[in-house]
Write an enzyme that holds these catalytic residues in place. Sequence first.
Site, PDB file in Angstrom:
ATOM      1  N   GLU A 187       0.858  -1.190   0.000  1.00 57.07           N
ATOM      2  CA  GLU A 187       0.000   0.000   0.000  1.00 57.07           C
ATOM      3  C   GLU A 187       0.891   1.235   0.000  1.00 57.07           C
ATOM      4  OE1 GLU A 187      -3.475  -0.263   2.363  1.00 57.07           O
ATOM      5  OE2 GLU A 187      -3.782   1.896   2.475  1.00 57.07           O
ATOM      6  N   LYS A 307      -3.726  -0.216  14.147  1.00 59.12           N
ATOM      7  CA  LYS A 307      -4.582   0.840  13.596  1.00 59.12           C
ATOM      8  C   LYS A 307      -6.006   0.409  13.938  1.00 59.12           C
ATOM      9  CE  LYS A 307      -5.976   2.703   9.028  1.00 59.12           C
ATOM     10  NZ  LYS A 307      -5.570   2.855   7.622  1.00 59.12           N
ATOM     11  N   GLU A 311     -10.436   4.362   9.341  1.00 63.54           N
ATOM     12  CA  GLU A 311     -10.621   3.985   7.935  1.00 63.54           C
ATOM     13  C   GLU A 311     -11.153   2.556   7.793  1.00 63.54           C
ATOM     14  OE1 GLU A 311      -6.802   5.017   6.126  1.00 63.54           O
ATOM     15  OE2 GLU A 311      -7.524   7.058   5.850  1.00 63.54           O
ATOM     16  N   ARG A 344      -1.952   3.575  17.214  1.00 63.60           N
ATOM     17  CA  ARG A 344      -1.984   4.771  16.365  1.00 63.60           C
ATOM     18  C   ARG A 344      -3.101   5.740  16.766  1.00 63.60           C
ATOM     19  NH1 ARG A 344      -2.473   4.028  10.514  1.00 63.60           N
ATOM     20  NH2 ARG A 344      -0.638   5.192   9.897  1.00 63.60           N
ATOM     21  N   ARG A 355     -11.666  17.810  10.428  1.00 69.29           N
ATOM     22  CA  ARG A 355     -11.035  16.507  10.648  1.00 69.29           C
ATOM     23  C   ARG A 355      -9.732  16.649  11.447  1.00 69.29           C
ATOM     24  NH1 ARG A 355      -8.770  12.495   5.864  1.00 69.29           N
ATOM     25  NH2 ARG A 355      -6.933  11.851   7.023  1.00 69.29           N
ATOM     26  N   LYS A 379       1.092  10.683  13.799  1.00 72.28           N
ATOM     27  CA  LYS A 379       1.682  11.188  12.553  1.00 72.28           C
ATOM     28  C   LYS A 379       2.219  12.595  12.785  1.00 72.28           C
ATOM     29  CE  LYS A 379      -1.023   8.488   9.258  1.00 72.28           C
ATOM     30  NZ  LYS A 379      -1.787   8.446   7.997  1.00 72.28           N
ATOM     31  N   ASP A 384      -2.579  14.131   7.535  1.00 72.52           N
ATOM     32  CA  ASP A 384      -2.151  12.891   6.902  1.00 72.52           C
ATOM     33  C   ASP A 384      -0.972  13.081   5.958  1.00 72.52           C
ATOM     34  OD1 ASP A 384      -2.036  10.353   6.035  1.00 72.52           O
ATOM     35  OD2 ASP A 384      -3.880  10.369   4.874  1.00 72.52           O
ATOM     36  N   GLU A 412       3.678   9.107  -0.667  1.00 70.07           N
ATOM     37  CA  GLU A 412       2.277   9.074  -1.098  1.00 70.07           C
ATOM     38  C   GLU A 412       1.793  10.433  -1.596  1.00 70.07           C
ATOM     39  OE1 GLU A 412      -0.320   7.798   2.034  1.00 70.07           O
ATOM     40  OE2 GLU A 412      -2.127   8.223   0.890  1.00 70.07           O
ATOM     41  N   TRP A 562     -13.012  13.308   2.359  1.00 67.78           N
ATOM     42  CA  TRP A 562     -12.032  12.867   1.365  1.00 67.78           C
ATOM     43  C   TRP A 562     -12.106  13.762   0.130  1.00 67.78           C
ATOM     44  CZ3 TRP A 562     -12.397   6.708   1.355  1.00 67.78           C
ATOM     45  CH2 TRP A 562     -11.868   6.239   2.584  1.00 67.78           C
TER      46      TRP A 562
HETATM   47  O1  GCW Z   1      -2.518   8.299   4.206  1.00 66.19           O
HETATM   48  C1  GCW Z   1      -3.514   7.370   4.398  1.00 66.19           C
HETATM   49  C2  GCW Z   1      -3.310   6.445   3.257  1.00 66.19           C
HETATM   50  C3  GCW Z   1      -3.769   5.046   3.526  1.00 66.19           C
HETATM   51  C4  GCW Z   1      -3.145   4.592   4.835  1.00 66.19           C
HETATM   52  C5  GCW Z   1      -3.592   5.529   5.940  1.00 66.19           C
HETATM   53  C6  GCW Z   1      -2.967   5.187   7.288  1.00 66.19           C
HETATM   54  C7  GCW Z   1      -2.430   2.397   5.404  1.00 66.19           C
HETATM   55  O2  GCW Z   1      -3.935   6.969   2.133  1.00 66.19           O
HETATM   56  O3  GCW Z   1      -3.354   4.257   2.450  1.00 66.19           O
HETATM   57  O4  GCW Z   1      -3.473   3.260   5.126  1.00 66.19           O
HETATM   58  O5  GCW Z   1      -3.205   6.824   5.643  1.00 66.19           O
HETATM   59  O6  GCW Z   1      -1.991   5.817   7.639  1.00 66.19           O
HETATM   60  O7  GCW Z   1      -3.460   4.304   7.965  1.00 66.19           O
END
Ligand code: GCW
Length: 730
Positions: A187, A307, A311, A344, A355, A379, A384, A412, A562
Amino acid sequence: MKNIFLVFSIFLFVHVHSARAYADDGYRLWLKYNLITNQQNLDEYKQSIKAWLVEGSSPTMDAAKHELRIALDGLSGSTIPEVNSVNGDGVLLAAAYRNSKLLAGIDLKSKLEKAGSEGYVILTSNINGKRVIIITANEDIGVLYGVFYFLRLLQTNRDIANLDVVSFPRIKLRMLNHWDNLNGTVERGYAGFSIWDWHTLPIYIKQRYRDYARANASIGINGTVVNNVNADPLILTQRYIVKLVALASVFRPYGINIYVCANFDAPIKLGKLKTADPLDPQVRQWWKDKVKEIYSLIPDFGGFLVKANSEGEPGPQDYGCTQADGANMLAEALKPFNGVVMWRAFIYSYDPKDRATQAYEEFKPLDGKFEDNVLVQVKNGPLDFQPREPFSPLFGSMPRTSMIVEFQITMEYLGQGTSFVYLAPLFKECLESDTYAKGKGSTVAKVVDGSLDGHSLSGMVGVSNIGADRNWTGHPFDQANWYAFGRLAWDHELTSEQIADEWIHMTFSNDSDVVEKIESIMMPSRENVVNYMDPLGLNMIFGYDNHYGPGPWIDYSPHKDWNSTYYHRADSLGIGFDRTATGSDAVSQYYPPVAKEFASLSTCPDNELLWFHRVSWSYKIQPKSDQPLAERSGHTLWDEICLHYYAGVDSVRSTQRAWNSLEVKIDDEEFRDVQMLLEIQENEAVWWRNACVLYFQTFSKMPIPDGLEKPDKTLQYYESLSFPYAPGTW
Ligand code: GCW
């Protein structure tokens, strides 16, 4: 005639191919150990290192031997003999102090105390009147780290005349997380398929696994989470555990512990229980048994990364429990074995308000409620992994909780596999941010190294950019990001320039012109991408789901957060997300001095402007008093946005020119690879610039400033592009 042609063709083939005899496919990363080309350095080193000796034996000391042998021979272009006593001047001696007879007479107590369990001491000294270079440590792993440090001195042509070094890591857990799926896809991976061949494990041990461990140990990485955070529960079955055992034994000599991402519903999916409720005694027992099973086979297993309720992943909230309840259940199972849980904080659900405030709202009240073997993994920014985000307000806000910062090494949101971006400045920007949690100087680095609040457990994890591509990372320059991540996890005080300098020397050349030129294009490379993707604090305006290319128009996802429009909020009046008190008030999640700076238009840094403020198109960007006069803008917001987009493209073009001037000075294959990738990047930069400027212009209704080249395609054209097979979107 035919024959003459054949002979000529053969001649040409041999000639062309012999001219490329030194072609480098990048597999050896920064551990190339090519012959030192500077004659003076070479002579000096040969004089100082006439022989080498590794005292003591263990798998880790064998790894040190292996490294010294290949490196010293490669760098010197001759065979430097291994000896078993200090029989003359110029012996390089590597030994763990407590196992060494040769070092018994040398008092290194205070240095070794400082070095701790993973650090090392390197010293020019004397044994029985003979001049030696000593690499020592309390533990074998420290010796191995010291060996890599010493070899780096040679690779980077440093002076080794009078060495007196003590080095130790600032951060306890220095980890990679592979978002690798068990079916071999990765991924957000842009360097091919997964390096783990689950099918042939545990019997077939690829050389690549060992080289992976060597590369990581060389920069001090001591943990790896081998699977995706969107975790397949199968990794916890006996079938996969034996595969993990095989990998763990390759990694062990290199000081690397193995971890896995656990799926919270595993007790249901694997254990056939009716629930995964963390307060249910049967569920708790299931995890205890599972953990025991793992440790019976992998005694140095590191623990779980989770996690949860994010999501679509399962988690404790599915059972009316808190995130802490979930983490603590796993922590309790792992504690008897010294395992840890990395839990996480990347959680969000649709919230029309913001968000970016959700992780803080959810986790801050849980401070003090986590077991002491839990680290909350945050993070770097509140959203993100955007090309630029302010630091997450969770840093400094949970003093009673150990924290691990999560960076994304894979790119990404930074152009993915075709983008030349050196990430150390992004990592440093976050680490050096001052949270003011305990007054001035309470940096994110001090939160994550545990020193601010006195935590012994601390961590830094990077989402890996490694794949099965021959050169590991796809783009040759992405190797620098793996390297920089590890170096900063060891010592976050290193500068981005220092790290780039080391890496260029080791990867490309010791020619100072080459080093300077490459450094000069690496250093601004992240800012260049910010400029042509999302300048002035814009963010999340990417192509839908694939996150490749521009998509500021995205407005069709049922998941409203999104949609790009949720983030930039452009309309005829202006653009940006009001996160001050008149908006979502995200600023109030920061400590007062930071909140105050972000909240005011006159002090908010320009590069975060539209992150925190909603601003009219004709707003005049305020000159900041700490900016040099030449940089003070006074332009309207619209002009400034355009100028940033155009500057971004220009800088890719100047990177191309600088790179082209290096032809013949560096390896031909690497030169051409980067040259072609830069050509793709230039197209992408123009695409980003044109698409974004045209799109935002539909709201601002203002002209692109004079003198700037006009987009050659229409907005409709850009909106029509789609990428159904974009890599990394598995
Ligand atoms: O940035 C987003 C990504 C997902 C990722 C998620 C995460 C692994 O688009 O692909 O999933 O974060 O950090 O869990």
